[in-house]
Design a protein around this motif. Structure first.
Motif, short mmCIF file in Angstrom:
data_model
loop_
_atom_site.label_atom_id
_atom_site.label_comp_id
_atom_site.label_asym_id
_atom_site.label_seq_id
_atom_site.Cartn_x
_atom_site.Cartn_y
_atom_site.Cartn_z
N ALA A 35 -24.94 43.58 -14.11
CA ALA A 35 -25.85 44.63 -14.60
C ALA A 35 -27.28 44.38 -14.13
N ASP A 36 -27.66 43.08 -13.99
CA ASP A 36 -29.02 42.79 -13.53
C ASP A 36 -29.06 42.56 -12.01
N ALA A 37 -27.94 42.87 -11.34
CA ALA A 37 -27.81 42.80 -9.88
C ALA A 37 -27.93 41.38 -9.32
N ALA A 38 -27.92 40.36 -10.20
CA ALA A 38 -28.01 38.98 -9.72
C ALA A 38 -26.65 38.55 -9.16
N PRO A 39 -26.65 37.68 -8.11
CA PRO A 39 -25.36 37.26 -7.56
C PRO A 39 -24.56 36.40 -8.52
N ILE A 40 -23.23 36.44 -8.40
CA ILE A 40 -22.34 35.68 -9.28
C ILE A 40 -21.58 34.67 -8.43
N ALA A 41 -21.61 33.40 -8.87
CA ALA A 41 -20.97 32.34 -8.07
C ALA A 41 -19.47 32.29 -8.35
N TYR A 42 -18.68 32.15 -7.29
CA TYR A 42 -17.24 31.93 -7.44
C TYR A 42 -16.69 31.35 -6.15
N LYS A 43 -15.42 31.00 -6.15
CA LYS A 43 -14.79 30.42 -4.96
C LYS A 43 -13.73 31.39 -4.47
N ALA A 44 -13.60 31.52 -3.15
CA ALA A 44 -12.65 32.49 -2.59
C ALA A 44 -11.24 32.17 -3.07
N THR A 68 -15.66 38.31 -1.03
CA THR A 68 -15.93 36.93 -0.62
C THR A 68 -17.28 36.47 -1.16
N PRO A 69 -17.35 35.22 -1.64
CA PRO A 69 -18.62 34.69 -2.15
C PRO A 69 -19.70 34.66 -1.07
N SER A 70 -19.29 34.75 0.21
CA SER A 70 -20.29 34.75 1.29
C SER A 70 -21.06 36.07 1.33
N ARG A 71 -20.58 37.08 0.62
CA ARG A 71 -21.30 38.36 0.51
C ARG A 71 -21.44 38.67 -0.98
N PRO A 72 -22.34 37.94 -1.64
CA PRO A 72 -22.34 37.93 -3.11
C PRO A 72 -22.87 39.20 -3.76
N GLU A 73 -23.27 40.18 -2.97
CA GLU A 73 -23.86 41.38 -3.59
C GLU A 73 -22.84 42.18 -4.41
N ASN A 74 -21.55 42.11 -4.03
CA ASN A 74 -20.50 42.87 -4.73
C ASN A 74 -19.32 41.99 -5.11
#
Ligand SMILES: Cc1cc2nc3c(=O)[nH]c(=O)nc-3n(C[C@H](O)[C@H](O)[C@H](O)COP(=O)(O)OP(=O)(O)OC[C@H]3O[C@@H](n4cnc5c(N)ncnc54)[C@H](O)[C@@H]3O)c2cc1C
Ligand code: FES
Length: 347
Positions: A35-44, A68-74
């Motif tokens: 909701a705040d558009a901040a990136p979310i960390a995860y593993k593929a 993919t976490p390499s494109r964290p915008e979505n």
């Protein structure tokens, strides 16, 4: 307490659906941002657990991330309709861009970071099992261009292939990404016809030496692939698979010694007690007693049903997300535990 989604800014935020793409007659992909558009960390390869309100009932379900976490915008997930299923039908019938959903932090050890891997990766998926494999492929293509990827995907027909255009795009754009579609009803000349049987497996993968296999699909498909690899003398330490289906500990207990017995179950923190049958999982018994426990995957992979057995004996089929210290302190995964005596549990 189960962790909520943490954005890079450290805030807890719901996910907002930004787009919806119809994939097949019974599956759609949903694109989310925090909701705040901040990136979310995860593993593929990891999944996310959504908390969905269905007719006033809060239900939790796991969905693998295909982004993919390499494109964290979505973040993207693909939901396939399960006949009679509460959450899959609700999401497909109601979730539209602009809607927000609560989610727990991404989790799961079926990922390319925590599992031993080599420079030759084989992604074997069937149906909706494509989602974590797509995430792994996208991540490797972005971050590890020297890795060779064989993506072998099975589906009923061309119309049933999820992310069909994206698979074709990756195949055309990357020399190290080889796509094979195995379709019961082939749609084009390059498709392999039928189910993935041992002769086709051997033909597509003549050399398994030094490969890492990630496999996701219906249980019979994964059992078959596992057997093919094992029979070929593959180092099974490099065979990784993930099931989407709940493998209830209770089912395993149906046939075990002691089936048919019943014990007392108490949760003093909530001043509640009840019964637990030896053929019932601890999760099912806690839910029946109306206790606040989250059973997101019901298959011992997400950790959401973690609770502590203060006294009594349980049989456990998975401790996948628990640390050695937690196990020593009596923590269990309720979905993967059955009672062997009267139990006192702390939630
Ligand atoms: C780690 C993990 C990752 C997952 N990733 C995805 C994903 O990427 N996309 C996706 O669509 N689903 C995924 N799932 C499955 C998802 O969590 C739900 O189980 C699924 O959407 C069905 O939920 P429901 O509420 O509609 O069905 P429910 O109301 O829970 O179940 C209704 C009936 O359908 C049966 N059933 C439940 N799940 C399935 C299933 N997967 N296949 C066949 N029968 C089933 C149940 O036994 C029950 O009889 C994943 C599950 C796990 C554990
Ligand atoms: S519900 Fe996911 S580990 Fe038990």
């Amino acid at each position: 307490m189960t962790p909520q989604i943490q954005t890079a800014s450290g805030a807890t935020a719901p996910l907002v659906c930004r787009d919806r793409v119809e994939e097949t007659a019974d599956a759609a992909t949903f694109v989310f941002t925090a909701a705040d558009a901040a990136p979310i960390a995860y593993k593929a390869g990891q999944f996310i657990v959504f908390c969905v309100d269905v007719d006033g009932q809060k239900l939790h379900r796991a969905y693998s991330l295909s982004s993919t976490p390499s494109r964290p915008e979505n973040l993207t997930i693909t939901v396939k309709r399960v006949p009679g299923g509460q959450v899959s039908n609700h999401l497909l019938d109601h979730l539209r861009p602009g809607h927000a959903l609560a989610a727990l932090a991404p989790a799961g050890d079926f990922n390319v970071v925590d599992r031993p891997s080599t420079g030759h990766v084989v992604l074997l998926s069937a149906g909706c099992g494509i989602t974590p494999c797509l995430s792994i492929a996208r991540w490797l293509l972005d971050t590890s261009p020297a890795t060779s990827i064989d993506f072998i995907h099975s589906a009923r027909s061309g119309d049933d292939v999820i992310a069909a255009a994206e698979l074709d795009r990756l195949h055309a754009a990357h020399a190290n990404f080889r796509l094979t579609r195995v379709l019961e009803q082939p749609a084009r000349a390059s498709d392999r016809a039928g189910l993935l049987a041992r002769p086709l497996f051997d033909q597509l993968l003549p050399d398994l030496h030094g490969r890492t296999i990630f496999c996701c699909g219906p249980q019979p498909y994964m059992d078959a692939v596992r057997a093919f690899a094992d029979e070929r003398g593959f180092d099974m330490g490099y065979f990784h698979c993930e099931s989407f289906a709940a493998t209830s500990a209770a089912r395993a207990a149906q046939t075990s010694a002691g089936a048919g017995q019943s014990y007392t179950l108490s949760a003093p923190t909530f001043a509640k007690s009840g019964e637990i049958a030896s053929t019932q999982s601890l999760l099912e018994a806690l839910e029946s007693a109306g206790l606040p426990i989250i059973g997101a995957c019901r298959s011992g992979v997400c950790g959401s049903c973690k609770c502590r057995v203060v006294s009594g004996e349980v049989t456990t089929t998975s401790s996948a997300t628990l640390s050695g210290e937690e196990i020593d302190s009596g923590y269990v995964l309720a979905c993967s535990s059955t009672a062997r005596s009267d139990l006192v549990v702390d939630l």
